[in-house]
Design a protein around this motif. Structure first.
Motif, PDB file in Angstrom:
ATOM      1  N   THR A 226      44.482 114.877  -0.536  1.00 28.86           N
ATOM      2  CA  THR A 226      45.905 115.148  -0.715  1.00 28.86           C
ATOM      3  C   THR A 226      46.197 116.574  -0.274  1.00 28.86           C
ATOM      4  OG1 THR A 226      45.412 115.779  -3.000  1.00 28.86           O
ATOM      5  CG2 THR A 226      46.173 113.527  -2.636  1.00 28.86           C
ATOM      6  N   PRO A 227      47.317 116.814   0.354  1.00 32.01           N
ATOM      7  CA  PRO A 227      48.456 115.906   0.587  1.00 32.01           C
ATOM      8  C   PRO A 227      48.523 115.414   2.031  1.00 32.01           C
ATOM      9  CG  PRO A 227      49.194 118.152   0.827  1.00 32.01           C
ATOM     10  CD  PRO A 227      47.707 118.214   0.627  1.00 32.01           C
ATOM     11  N   TYR A 228      47.390 115.067   2.623  1.00 31.11           N
ATOM     12  CA  TYR A 228      47.359 114.734   4.051  1.00 31.11           C
ATOM     13  C   TYR A 228      47.270 113.238   4.339  1.00 31.11           C
ATOM     14  CZ  TYR A 228      46.299 119.702   4.058  1.00 31.11           C
ATOM     15  OH  TYR A 228      46.347 121.058   3.843  1.00 31.11           O
ATOM     16  N   GLU A 229      47.142 112.423   3.312  1.00 32.64           N
ATOM     17  CA  GLU A 229      47.127 110.975   3.519  1.00 32.64           C
ATOM     18  C   GLU A 229      48.529 110.495   3.911  1.00 32.64           C
ATOM     19  OE1 GLU A 229      44.100 109.602   0.028  1.00 32.64           O
ATOM     20  OE2 GLU A 229      45.828 110.818  -0.522  1.00 32.64           O
ATOM     21  N   TYR A 230      48.596 109.431   4.682  1.00 33.76           N
ATOM     22  CA  TYR A 230      49.914 108.864   4.997  1.00 33.76           C
ATOM     23  C   TYR A 230      49.774 107.398   5.372  1.00 33.76           C
ATOM     24  CZ  TYR A 230      48.997 109.222  10.091  1.00 33.76           C
ATOM     25  OH  TYR A 230      48.479 109.076  11.359  1.00 33.76           O
ATOM     26  N   VAL A 231      50.907 106.717   5.330  1.00 35.86           N
ATOM     27  CA  VAL A 231      51.012 105.306   5.717  1.00 35.86           C
ATOM     28  C   VAL A 231      52.196 105.197   6.673  1.00 35.86           C
ATOM     29  CG1 VAL A 231      51.412 102.937   4.947  1.00 35.86           C
ATOM     30  CG2 VAL A 231      50.104 104.531   3.499  1.00 35.86           C
ATOM     31  N   GLU A 232      52.020 104.436   7.738  1.00 40.10           N
ATOM     32  CA  GLU A 232      53.109 104.233   8.705  1.00 40.10           C
ATOM     33  C   GLU A 232      53.378 102.746   8.847  1.00 40.10           C
ATOM     34  OE1 GLU A 232      53.374 106.606  12.603  1.00 40.10           O
ATOM     35  OE2 GLU A 232      52.769 104.588  13.247  1.00 40.10           O
TER      36      GLU A 232
END
Length: 607
Positions: A291-297
């Motif tokens: 965190t805080p570099y996770e992401y979902v697209e």
């Protein structure tokens, strides 16, 4: 891309690149793009209502509120905007709320602010922040197209990023026009009656009536005055119903012939997205913590509503010591749950779900950005090890922390009406137990280890398909690294050294999405070439903003669609073309039309 895939998808990629070049499109930062189009945005969003006495003795409601209204026929995503406040005579604008969420087409957005113990609770707010406590007698509010603190003492005019400004109360030192809006009593709000850039003339007082995104939308009238109920609804209801019924039949017969040449692939106004799929996930960024570099697209029908959808990450890892032998919690536990219903797919067909801080902004400013505070929490919010990332549609919202595979039979017991529409699992069996991936789609590296990120192949819109995905380990200096380590990738990893594209189209991809399909009958489900016949009030009615029961059409049906199917919808959410030559709009649209035709034909041969 492998030679075996060098077919229609490659052709589509070339078409997309050529179209972007000819139309003069370029990528800008969020702030730069918003500032460039601030003049247009200023006519889109307004400060509509202000109640500054929340929680005071004798107050009607227990919190201050501001209502923002969207006066256009397309939803507006406010991610990256802010509401800033200064006292009546103050010059500091450091008191602000960074906004997020979507204002519906012709609709409202309720921002709940600081309050007290007196008064009743507000209706459901679209966003809540206690950062601003309004003065009950006088103050100043600015709706701003970015989150930078204003530095101008009186930004009512001459500041490009200020979309709307309201000074209220007799001591307000700054306001639009000739004077400030009136000062309300404890039992009154100030509300907009017109828009002439004159706070004194544009606002009046009345009993507080907070509106939120669920409130009936306005139909394009200039104001939302108290005369609506008496003058608008009754007449419209009587006259709309008969002509609408006649119109529906004609639409089915006349619409389909022109659709192929004019359809952009975007959802019709107010339509739920016909297609919503996972597109890219970075769940194990470089370095520690994640965190805080996770992401979902997500990839979805452009401009389509995400009503009824939710994103869920399910625990799949087995370790000794947990409730079913797993120390990370039982397999099937909903680790993270995000309700997607409030959001609208970007006009480019993408949604970028990221942490509220730390992660980079979307590469394409037309992407809808969703700031999810859960991705700021802990050291690894989306988990490493074996996890399933799923899109679920229907049913009730899943409860975070609940085990949906309580009997450990590798099958999720979801709420009634809920179903997985897409999923991808990151798999890493590293212990004596048996890890579970739900949904049947598993991505693992050639050596069996888990990838750090997974990516949908450009142009692939197959749901629940293992062949739709590739992935690998990431390499770089920090958690925002987007380059893959060629030594650790999946066996189907494409050539060309693709990188992650957070908030942007996958490298070389073209967004291929069907239309939302609301026309009904024998209609093709694609938007008409013609504009809506009825854009708001009837000619014989003094209309002031209450939505009609349906659009008004002449007795002889023109074959054009009602408001529910208003033709190609173009929503510029900060992502237009900054360098197209003057007068190029028509040629750009013509190219888009030809492109759409090519897409339709290729998609028709897909299977």
């Amino acid at each position: 891309m492998r030679i075996g895939r060098l077919s229609s998808r490659f052709f589509l990629g070339l078409l997309g690149v050529g179209l972007a070049q000819v139309s003069g499109c370029s990528t800008h930062s969020n702030t730069e793009q918003v500032e460039r189009t601030s003049a247009a945005l200023a006519t889109s969003l307004r400060i509509e209502q202000v109640y500054p006495a929340g929680g005071n003795s004798g107050a009607v409601y227990n919190a201050d509120y501001v209502v923002i209204r969207n006066v256009t026929g397309a939803p507006v995503n406010m991610f990256g905007y802010s509401l800033q406040y200064a006292s009546a005579t103050g010059t500091s604008w450091s008191t602000k709320v960074d906004l997020s969420g979507v204002v519906p087409a012709n609709g409202y957005f309720l921002l709940a602010l600081a309050g007290g113990t007196n008064g009743i609770a507000l209706p459901t707010a679209d966003l809540t922040s206690t950062s601003i406590a309004l003065s009950s007698s006088a103050g100043k509010l600015a709706l701003v197209s970015n989150t930078a603190v204003l530095t101008t003492a009186c930004p009512a005019t001459g500041v490009a990023t200020v979309l709307d400004f309201v000074g209220y109360g007799s001591t307000a030192s700054c306001y639009e026009g000739l004077g400030a809006a009136p000062s309300p009593t404890t039992t009154e709000e100030i509300y907009r009656t017109s828009e002439t850039d004159n706070n004194q003339a544009d606002f009046a007082v009345r009993s507080p009536t907070p509106k939120n995104s669920a409130s009936p939308v306005a139909d394009g009238g200039a104001t939302d005055a108290a005369t609506d109920a008496a003058t608008d609804v009754g007449t419209d209801a009587a006259t709309d119903a008969a002509t609408d019924a006649a119109d529906a039949g004609a639409d089915a017969a006349t619409d389909s012939a022109t659709d192929a040449a004019t359809d952009t692939g975007a959802a019709e106004a107010g339509a739920v997205a016909a297609l919503v799929l996972l597109n890219e996930v970075r769940h194990n960024p470089v370095g520690t913590p994640d965190t805080p570099y996770e992401y979902v697209e997500l990839i979805c029908t452009p401009n389509g509503l995400l009503t009824g959808y939710q994103f869920v990450s399910f625990e799949g890892d087995w370790d000794s010591g947990g409730a079913d032998g797993g120390s990370n919690g039982p397999r099937g536990v909903a680790d993270r749950v995000l309700d997607l219903s409030p959001y609208v797919c970007g006009s480019n067909g993408l949604v970028y779900i990221r942490a509220t801080g730390g992660a980079t902004s979307a590469q394409d400013p037309a992407t809808t950005e969703v700031a999810w505070s859960a991705l700021d929490t802990g050291t690894s919010s989306l988990e490493n090890a074996t996890t399933t990332f799923a899109l679920i549609k229907g049913g009730t919202l899943l409860a975070q922390g609940t085990d949906y595979d309580a009997n450990d039979d590798h099958t999720l017991e979801l709420p009634t009406g809920a179903a997985i529409v897409d999923a991808v699992g990151s798999f890493a069996q590293a212990d004596g137990g048996v890890d579970y991936v739900y949904g049947g789609v598993t991505v693992a590296l050639a050596n069996g280890a888990e990838p750090d990120a997974v990516v949908r192949f450009p142009g692939n819109v197959d749901a629940l398909s293992t062949s739709a995905w590739y992935g690998g380990r990431l390499t770089g200096a920090d958690g925002n690294a987007i380059e893959f380590d060629s030594a650790g990738v999946t066996v189907n990893f494409p050539s060309g050294k693709p990188k992650l594209t957070p908030g942007g189209a996958n490298m070389g991809s073209v967004v291929i999405v069907p239309d939302a399909g609301l026309d009904g009958g024998k209609d093709s489900g694609k938007p008409d070439a013609s504009p809506p016949v009825d854009s708001g009030p009837d000619a014989t009615v003094t209309d002031s903003g209450v939505p009609d029961s349906g659009p008004i059409l002449p007795a002889a049906d023109s074959g054009k669609k009602d408001t529910g199917d208003s033709g190609p919808v173009v929503v510029e959410q900060g992502g237009g073309c900054s360098s197209a030559p003057a007068g190029s709009t028509g040629s750009t649209f013509a190219l888009a039309s030809l492109f759409a035709m090519a897409l339709g034909r290729l998609l028709g041969r897909k299977k």
